[in-house]
Write a protein that holds these residues in place. Structure first.
Motif, PDB file in Angstrom:
ATOM      1  N   PHE A  58       3.744  10.244  -1.503  1.00  9.53           N
ATOM      2  CA  PHE A  58       3.577   8.757  -1.406  1.00  9.53           C
ATOM      3  C   PHE A  58       4.639   7.830  -1.641  1.00  9.53           C
ATOM      4  O   PHE A  58       5.358   8.053  -1.915  1.00  9.53           O
ATOM      5  CB  PHE A  58       2.590   8.366  -2.302  1.00  9.53           C
ATOM      6  N   SER A  59       4.250   6.806  -0.533  1.00  6.75           N
ATOM      7  CA  SER A  59       5.912   5.710  -0.891  1.00  6.75           C
ATOM      8  C   SER A  59       4.988   4.266  -0.260  1.00  6.75           C
ATOM      9  O   SER A  59       4.205   4.153   0.931  1.00  6.75           O
ATOM     10  CB  SER A  59       6.125   6.606   0.875  1.00  6.75           C
ATOM     11  N   LYS A  60       5.851   3.770  -0.752  1.00  7.97           N
ATOM     12  CA  LYS A  60       5.433   1.763  -0.643  1.00  7.97           C
ATOM     13  C   LYS A  60       5.950   1.510   0.584  1.00  7.97           C
ATOM     14  O   LYS A  60       6.125   0.040   1.828  1.00  7.97           O
ATOM     15  CB  LYS A  60       5.426   1.091  -1.708  1.00  7.97           C
ATOM     16  N   GLN A 105      11.025   3.953   5.047  1.00 13.15           N
ATOM     17  CA  GLN A 105      12.905   4.342   5.305  1.00 13.15           C
ATOM     18  C   GLN A 105      12.979   4.224   4.139  1.00 13.15           C
ATOM     19  O   GLN A 105      14.271   4.950   4.280  1.00 13.15           O
ATOM     20  CB  GLN A 105      13.192   2.131   6.759  1.00 13.15           C
ATOM     21  N   LYS A 106      13.101   3.495   2.993  1.00  8.57           N
ATOM     22  CA  LYS A 106      13.766   3.768   1.582  1.00  8.57           C
ATOM     23  C   LYS A 106      13.463   5.225   1.316  1.00  8.57           C
ATOM     24  O   LYS A 106      14.865   5.481   0.474  1.00  8.57           O
ATOM     25  CB  LYS A 106      13.474   2.733   0.521  1.00  8.57           C
ATOM     26  N   THR A 107      12.647   5.863   1.790  1.00 11.63           N
ATOM     27  CA  THR A 107      12.164   6.567   1.153  1.00 11.63           C
ATOM     28  C   THR A 107      12.930   7.793   1.668  1.00 11.63           C
ATOM     29  O   THR A 107      13.481   9.330   1.835  1.00 11.63           O
ATOM     30  CB  THR A 107      10.473   7.382   1.374  1.00 11.63           C
ATOM     31  N   LEU A 108      13.361   7.812   3.194  1.00  9.86           N
ATOM     32  CA  LEU A 108      14.073   8.807   3.997  1.00  9.86           C
ATOM     33  C   LEU A 108      15.034   8.388   3.941  1.00  9.86           C
ATOM     34  O   LEU A 108      15.572   9.495   3.387  1.00  9.86           O
ATOM     35  CB  LEU A 108      13.713   7.736   6.015  1.00  9.86           C
ATOM     36  N   GLU A 128       1.365  -1.521  -0.126  1.00 14.64           N
ATOM     37  CA  GLU A 128       0.304  -0.241   0.104  1.00 14.64           C
ATOM     38  C   GLU A 128       0.787   1.578  -0.440  1.00 14.64           C
ATOM     39  O   GLU A 128       1.994   1.332   0.812  1.00 14.64           O
ATOM     40  CB  GLU A 128      -0.934   0.058   0.896  1.00 14.64           C
ATOM     41  N   ASN A 129       0.237   2.023  -1.135  1.00 13.50           N
ATOM     42  CA  ASN A 129       0.997   3.841  -0.337  1.00 13.50           C
ATOM     43  C   ASN A 129       0.376   5.048   0.437  1.00 13.50           C
ATOM     44  O   ASN A 129      -0.581   4.579   1.494  1.00 13.50           O
ATOM     45  CB  ASN A 129       1.029   4.054  -1.847  1.00 13.50           C
ATOM     46  N   HIS A 130       1.275   4.873   1.072  1.00 17.77           N
ATOM     47  CA  HIS A 130       1.287   5.765   2.485  1.00 17.77           C
ATOM     48  C   HIS A 130       1.391   6.858   2.484  1.00 17.77           C
ATOM     49  O   HIS A 130       2.634   7.765   1.693  1.00 17.77           O
ATOM     50  CB  HIS A 130       2.259   5.293   3.572  1.00 17.77           C
ATOM     51  N   LEU A 131       0.850   7.747   2.720  1.00 18.40           N
ATOM     52  CA  LEU A 131       0.988   9.858   2.401  1.00 18.40           C
ATOM     53  C   LEU A 131       1.939   9.595   3.545  1.00 18.40           C
ATOM     54  O   LEU A 131       1.889   9.270   4.631  1.00 18.40           O
ATOM     55  CB  LEU A 131      -0.689   9.967   2.750  1.00 18.40           C
ATOM     56  N   ILE A 147      10.602  12.299   8.488  1.00 17.08           N
ATOM     57  CA  ILE A 147       9.323  11.505   7.740  1.00 17.08           C
ATOM     58  C   ILE A 147       8.950  11.299   8.994  1.00 17.08           C
ATOM     59  O   ILE A 147       9.378  10.926  10.277  1.00 17.08           O
ATOM     60  CB  ILE A 147       9.905  10.801   6.764  1.00 17.08           C
ATOM     61  N   TYR A 148       7.619  11.508   8.734  1.00 13.65           N
ATOM     62  CA  TYR A 148       6.237  11.194   9.689  1.00 13.65           C
ATOM     63  C   TYR A 148       5.165  10.604   8.430  1.00 13.65           C
ATOM     64  O   TYR A 148       4.703  10.879   7.311  1.00 13.65           O
ATOM     65  CB  TYR A 148       5.993  11.882  10.695  1.00 13.65           C
ATOM     66  N   SER A 149       4.744   9.177   8.804  1.00 14.32           N
ATOM     67  CA  SER A 149       3.397   8.764   7.568  1.00 14.32           C
ATOM     68  C   SER A 149       2.602   8.458   9.120  1.00 14.32           C
ATOM     69  O   SER A 149       2.880   7.955  10.392  1.00 14.32           O
ATOM     70  CB  SER A 149       3.945   7.759   7.641  1.00 14.32           C
ATOM     71  N   LYS A 150       0.765   9.591   9.346  1.00 17.14           N
ATOM     72  CA  LYS A 150       0.509   9.021  10.090  1.00 17.14           C
ATOM     73  C   LYS A 150      -0.841   7.937  10.346  1.00 17.14           C
ATOM     74  O   LYS A 150      -0.060   6.770  11.172  1.00 17.14           O
ATOM     75  CB  LYS A 150      -1.515  10.003  10.177  1.00 17.14           C
TER      76      LYS A 150
END
Length: 127
Positions: A110-112, A115-118, A3-6, A30-33
């Motif tokens: 958006f990221s799946k 950690q990789k996005t960070l 899933e893609n996470h905002l 980085i933060y994802s609710k």
């Protein structure tokens, strides 16, 4: 399928002389609710910082960046702010301030794999 996470992120900056508005990017938070994911990475390039601010206190800056890291992780030794929920910690870390350590405005994405996005943001914006 993942899933893609905002998520939201902010760049962490060292602003040696606030009145000059010059800065060096040193980290990313980085933060994802939806996943309650919160993390940060930083790297302090001491030579670069000394070049624009020869009289800055590198040890003090590093201590403050370590405090940011502890607050982000919610460590027991992060004081009362570190004990807040992830959203409150991220909001506190990214609040506008007029100090040597500041953050950019927050930016969404958006990221799946958060950690990789960070890691990608860190490589692109800091290193």
């Amino acid at each position: 399928m993942q899933e893609n996470h905002l998520y939201e992120y902010a760049v962490i900056r060292i602003v040696p002389k606030v009145e000059r508005e010059e800065f060096i990017n040193v980290g990313v938070g980085i933060y994802s609710k939806s996943t309650r994911f919160i993390n940060m990475r930083y790297y302090l390039n001491k030579e670069k910082l000394k070049a624009i601010c020869p009289d800055c206190d590198l040890e003090e800056i590093e201590k403050n960046l370590d405090s940011f890291k502890r607050i982000c992780k919610g460590a027991k030794n992060a004081g009362p702010i570190g004990q807040m929920d992830a959203a409150s910690r991220f909001r506190w870390l990214t609040a506008t301030r007029s100090s040597v350590i500041q953050t950019s405005k927050t930016h969404p994405g958006f990221s799946k794999d958060l950690q990789k996005t960070l890691d990608c943001l860190f490589e692109e914006l800091v290193l």
